[in-house]
Design an enzyme around this catalytic site. Structure first.
Site, PDB file in Angstrom:
ATOM      1  NE  ARG A 175      -2.858   0.673   3.516  1.00  0.00           N
ATOM      2  CZ  ARG A 175      -3.073   0.655   4.845  1.00  0.00           C
ATOM      3  NH1 ARG A 175      -2.340   1.379   5.652  1.00  0.00           N
ATOM      4  NH2 ARG A 175      -4.016  -0.115   5.332  1.00  0.00           N
ATOM      5  CE1 TYR A 176       0.892   4.520   4.295  1.00  0.00           C
ATOM      6  CE2 TYR A 176       1.099   2.336   5.260  1.00  0.00           C
ATOM      7  CZ  TYR A 176       0.549   3.608   5.276  1.00  0.00           C
ATOM      8  OH  TYR A 176      -0.336   3.951   6.253  1.00  0.00           O
TER       9      TYR A 176
ATOM     10  NE  ARG B 239       5.469   2.168   6.123  1.00  0.00           N
ATOM     11  CZ  ARG B 239       5.157   3.335   5.550  1.00  0.00           C
ATOM     12  NH1 ARG B 239       5.700   3.684   4.400  1.00  0.00           N
ATOM     13  NH2 ARG B 239       4.275   4.127   6.113  1.00  0.00           N
TER      14      ARG B 239
ATOM     15  CB  CYS C 180      -4.188 -15.854  16.261  1.00  0.00           C
ATOM     16  SG  CYS C 180      -4.057 -14.776  14.828  1.00  0.00           S
TER      17      CYS C 180
ATOM     18  CB  CYS D  40      -8.571 -10.547  18.831  1.00  0.00           C
ATOM     19  SG  CYS D  40      -6.882 -10.920  19.355  1.00  0.00           S
TER      20      CYS D  40
ATOM     21  CB  CYS E 250      -9.338 -10.067  14.300  1.00  0.00           C
ATOM     22  SG  CYS E 250      -7.956 -10.176  13.136  1.00  0.00           S
TER      23      CYS E 250
ATOM     24  NE  ARG F 240      -4.473  -7.965   7.517  1.00  0.00           N
ATOM     25  CZ  ARG F 240      -3.383  -7.550   8.172  1.00  0.00           C
ATOM     26  NH1 ARG F 240      -2.836  -8.284   9.130  1.00  0.00           N
ATOM     27  NH2 ARG F 240      -2.809  -6.410   7.841  1.00  0.00           N
TER      28      ARG F 240
ATOM     29  CG  ASP G 208      -9.163  -0.882  10.727  1.00  0.00           C
ATOM     30  OD1 ASP G 208      -8.858   0.304  10.523  1.00  0.00           O
ATOM     31  OD2 ASP G 208      -8.325  -1.773  10.983  1.00  0.00           O
TER      32      ASP G 208
ATOM     33  CG  ASP H 150      -5.101   1.603   8.329  1.00  0.00           C
ATOM     34  OD1 ASP H 150      -4.758   2.294   7.353  1.00  0.00           O
ATOM     35  OD2 ASP H 150      -4.555   0.529   8.639  1.00  0.00           O
TER      36      ASP H 150
ATOM     37  CE  LYS I 206      -1.215   1.161  10.445  1.00  0.00           C
ATOM     38  NZ  LYS I 206      -0.782   0.543   9.155  1.00  0.00           N
TER      39      LYS I 206
HETATM   40  C1  LIG Z   1       0.191  -0.305   8.964  1.00  0.00           C
HETATM   41  C2  LIG Z   1       0.648  -0.713   7.657  1.00  0.00           C
HETATM   42  C3  LIG Z   1       1.984  -0.539   7.281  1.00  0.00           C
HETATM   43  C4  LIG Z   1       3.033   0.000   8.215  1.00  0.00           C
HETATM   44  O1  LIG Z   1       2.784   1.316   8.566  1.00  0.00           O
HETATM   45  P1  LIG Z   1       3.827   2.075   9.485  1.00  0.00           P
HETATM   46  O2  LIG Z   1       3.146   3.375   9.738  1.00  0.00           O
HETATM   47  O3  LIG Z   1       5.101   2.180   8.733  1.00  0.00           O
HETATM   48  O4  LIG Z   1       4.010   1.269  10.738  1.00  0.00           O
HETATM   49  C5  LIG Z   1       2.353  -0.897   6.004  1.00  0.00           C
HETATM   50  N1  LIG Z   1       1.462  -1.400   5.138  1.00  0.00           N
HETATM   51  C6  LIG Z   1       0.175  -1.586   5.475  1.00  0.00           C
HETATM   52  C7  LIG Z   1      -0.751  -2.162   4.472  1.00  0.00           C
HETATM   53  C8  LIG Z   1      -0.278  -1.258   6.760  1.00  0.00           C
HETATM   54  O5  LIG Z   1      -1.548  -1.478   7.093  1.00  0.00           O
HETATM   55  S1  SF4 Z   2      -5.858  -9.168  16.191  1.00  0.00           S
HETATM   56 FE1  SF4 Z   2      -6.334 -10.744  14.645  1.00  0.00          FE
HETATM   57  S2  SF4 Z   2      -4.360 -11.288  13.747  1.00  0.00           S
HETATM   58 FE2  SF4 Z   2      -3.933 -10.212  15.668  1.00  0.00          FE
HETATM   59  S3  SF4 Z   2      -3.722 -11.828  17.213  1.00  0.00           S
HETATM   60 FE3  SF4 Z   2      -5.844 -11.137  17.264  1.00  0.00          FE
HETATM   61  S4  SF4 Z   2      -6.927 -12.531  15.864  1.00  0.00           S
HETATM   62 FE4  SF4 Z   2      -4.747 -12.723  15.431  1.00  0.00          FE
END
Ligand SMILES: *Cc1c(COP(=O)(O)O)cnc(C)c1O
Ligand code: SF4
Length: 344
Positions: A89-90, A93, A102, A106, A109, A111, A270, A307, A314
């Site tokens: 996305r960025y 990174r 996991c 959670c 979560c 995801r 989110d 986010d 973010k």
């Molecule tokens: C959070 C995130 C990052 C890392 O963000 P930082 O601000 O550098 O910690 C990179 N890619 C994605 C898709 C993210 O959700």
């Molecule tokens: S937030 Fe989601 S990915 Fe992170 S530990 Fe909990 S269940 Fe696993």
């Protein structure tokens, strides 16, 4: 079998087991855990003090999870994945989802659409593709291993990933996001730390959400990682009925520093399907930031971020601390007093 594997095998995954431990009615939980899997380590379950408390809310399934009409993937992670499980996305990174498991699922979560479900993007089948993409994209200097929880992989698989990433010259650093110090501290073995320290610069971001999660075992796990030279950060999710309270959050941030973990982010929830009952108003987060900033160590003050939907990144929110009048900045300190600063 390793101790941590045994703890996973011994965790609670069915409504019947949960009913046995907590005396809840297993009936309505059936359809719920078929949709969103449950797993609770006995250790984490043991932190519950009473029904509906902050630990309970984070791990015990709630029928409200099925009553939320948000989208499953509002951050468009799937669309931003050039290879399944790799989110780019960025510019510099990537997040690489190397595991789907996991120690505790959670309930909030982000995801939720995929954790605990076998055979989606984090699958080993896609590792070669992900590594090939990273190697072919020189702009990527920071790789964030996430999931699921990367530390649910065994040491050998994890080392395979780290060594292959290290072999790519433009990958300057690797981060691992893990909740195991909280939910499965026995995972942080001497052997694991001995392996990890060979792949510096390596960062670990933990995920503590409540002061009660900072147990002596969690503290020992963090100490082991820190002693292996790994800088530790923490990402907290702001959760209704768990930590949406300035006093609780302040204590959490202070206690984290005491175990050598630097608070990094507080995340606004989110808009992910199935997590509506955890959402707080933005004002609640701003109030917490107001209570932290200046009132306690600057190091205890993370960024409070939203986010943005659609993968726009973010965005940090700061309670209104400045205003511009011509070439003068009117600044507000932590006590609410205004001070002028004339631009040189
Ligand atoms: C959070 C995130 C990052 C890392 O963000 P930082 O601000 O550098 O910690 C990179 N890619 C994605 C898709 C993210 O959700
Ligand atoms: S937030 Fe989601 S990915 Fe992170 S530990 Fe909990 S269940 Fe696993």
């Amino acid at each position: 079998m390793e101790t941590w594997r045994r703890a996973i095998a011994d965790s609670i995954t069915t409504p019947e087991e949960l009913a046995e431990c907590l005396g809840v009615d297993p009936e309505p939980l059936g359809p719920l855990v078929r949709r969103y899997p449950m797993r609770i380590t006995r250790r984490y379950l043991g932190l519950i003090e009473k029904p509906g408390d902050p630990i309970w809310r984070q791990c015990v399934p709630d029928p409200l999870e099925l009553e939320d009409d948000q989208r499953p993937d509002p951050l468009d992670e799937e669309r931003l994945s050039p290879v399944p499980g790799l989110i780019h996305r960025y510019p510099d990174r990537v997040v690489w989802l190397v595991a789907n498991e996991c120690a505790v699922y959670c309930r909030f979560c982000m995801r939720k659409r995929r954790v605990g479900c076998p055979l989606t993007g984090g699958d080993e089948r896609f590792w070669d593709d992900a590594l090939r993409y990273i190697a072919a994209t020189p702009a990527i200097r920071d790789v964030i291993l996430s999931g699921g929880d990367p530390l649910l992989l065994d040491d050998e698989h994890l080392e395979l990933i780290l060594s292959r990433l290290r072999a790519i010259p433009h990958v300057e650093m690797v981060r691992i996001g893990t909740r195991t110090p909280v939910t499965l501290p026995e995972r942080i073995t001497v052997r694991l730390c001995r392996m990890l320290r060979r792949y510096h610069p390596l960062y670990v971001n933990t995920h503590f959400n409540h002061p009660r999660e900072i147990t002596p075992e969690a503290a020992r796990a963090c100490a082991r990682l820190a002693d292996a030279g790994i800088p530790l950060g923490n990402q907290t999710v702001l959760l209704a009925g768990v930590n949406d309270d300035p006093a609780v959050m302040t204590l959490l941030m202070q206690r984290l520093l005491a175990i050598r973990v630097k608070p990094y982010y507080i995340h606004q929830m989110d808009l992910v399907r199935g997590t509506g009952h955890f959402r707080t108003k933005v004002a609640a987060g701003l109030r917490i930031m107001g209570a932290l900033r200046g009132h306690t160590s600057g190091m205890a003050t993370p960024y409070f971020v939203i986010d943005a939907a659609g993968g726009k990144g973010k965005i940090p929110l700061i309670p209104d601390a400045m205003e511009r009048r011509g070439d003068t900045w009117v600044l507000r300190n932590y006590l609410g007093e205004t001070v002028e600063y004339r631009d040189p």
